[in-house]
Scaffold this motif. Sequence first.
Motif, PDB file in Angstrom:
ATOM      1  N   GLN A   1      -7.529   7.916   0.488  1.00  0.00           N
ATOM      2  CA  GLN A   1      -8.904   7.789   1.400  1.00  0.00           C
ATOM      3  C   GLN A   1      -9.035   8.501   2.506  1.00  0.00           C
ATOM      4  OE1 GLN A   1      -7.614   4.030   3.010  1.00  0.00           O
ATOM      5  NE2 GLN A   1      -9.739   3.384   3.169  1.00  0.00           N
TER       6      GLN A   1
ATOM      7  N   GLU B   1       0.738  -1.198   0.185  1.00  0.00           N
ATOM      8  CA  GLU B   1      -0.187  -0.065   0.159  1.00  0.00           C
ATOM      9  C   GLU B   1       0.605   1.570   0.115  1.00  0.00           C
ATOM     10  OE1 GLU B   1      -3.196   1.498   2.403  1.00  0.00           O
ATOM     11  OE2 GLU B   1      -2.646   0.459   3.797  1.00  0.00           O
TER      12      GLU B   1
ATOM     13  N   ALA C   1      -1.995   6.215  -1.136  1.00  0.00           N
ATOM     14  CA  ALA C   1      -4.036   6.408  -1.120  1.00  0.00           C
ATOM     15  C   ALA C   1      -4.024   6.131   0.262  1.00  0.00           C
ATOM     16  CB  ALA C   1      -3.068   4.314  -1.980  1.00  0.00           C
TER      17      ALA C   1
END
Length: 201
Positions: free
Chosen positions: A87, A79, A83
């Motif tokens: 989010q 990840e 990102a």
Amino acid sequence: MQAESTHDRILAVAAEYFVDEGFRHARMVELASRAGIARATLYKHFDTKEALLLALNDKVIDSARGQMAVLTNRLDDDETVAARIAQWLELGLTDRWWLNTLRLVVLEDTQEALLGDEGATAGIVDQVSKALVSLIREGIKREEFRAEIQPRETARAIQAALLGLQRNHVSVRPLVPLKSGNQVAAFIHLVIAGLRKGFEP
């Protein structure tokens, strides 16, 4: 699925009612009627409008803590930091309950009643800032973000931009309404692009 408690039902109805009528003009007897409960039941849970407003503010703070978990939860190996920040930004601009309740606590006629709770609100804003600073530092460490970024100043700038957008978004007459998911995505792209390596300001 768990049934909604009377307490939560009152809070949900109160949030809508206070926004519709204005906090000063709202009446407890009308709130009880809208919630479909007896006045005695309402007063058993909340003895004043102010107590209800403070409970709603607590829910906003709890929601902010829940959103903050997106920033503080451990990153998966594959990840990216970008990102995760994306989010968090998307959640802050698309969660309907959050935005509806935020609409209530930023109304002019509720601000005075919430002054006593200012410390709790400032506390969660500071906690979110620290979590965002930590995540930005992680992005720099992973060489995902530009090394010259100043984490504290950048975190505060991102928070200010998000809060400004949220206030505009929940306004009765937003100056620039966010009408589509594409507009939210465009804002998130701008923020993330500014953090990434290779960006030329």
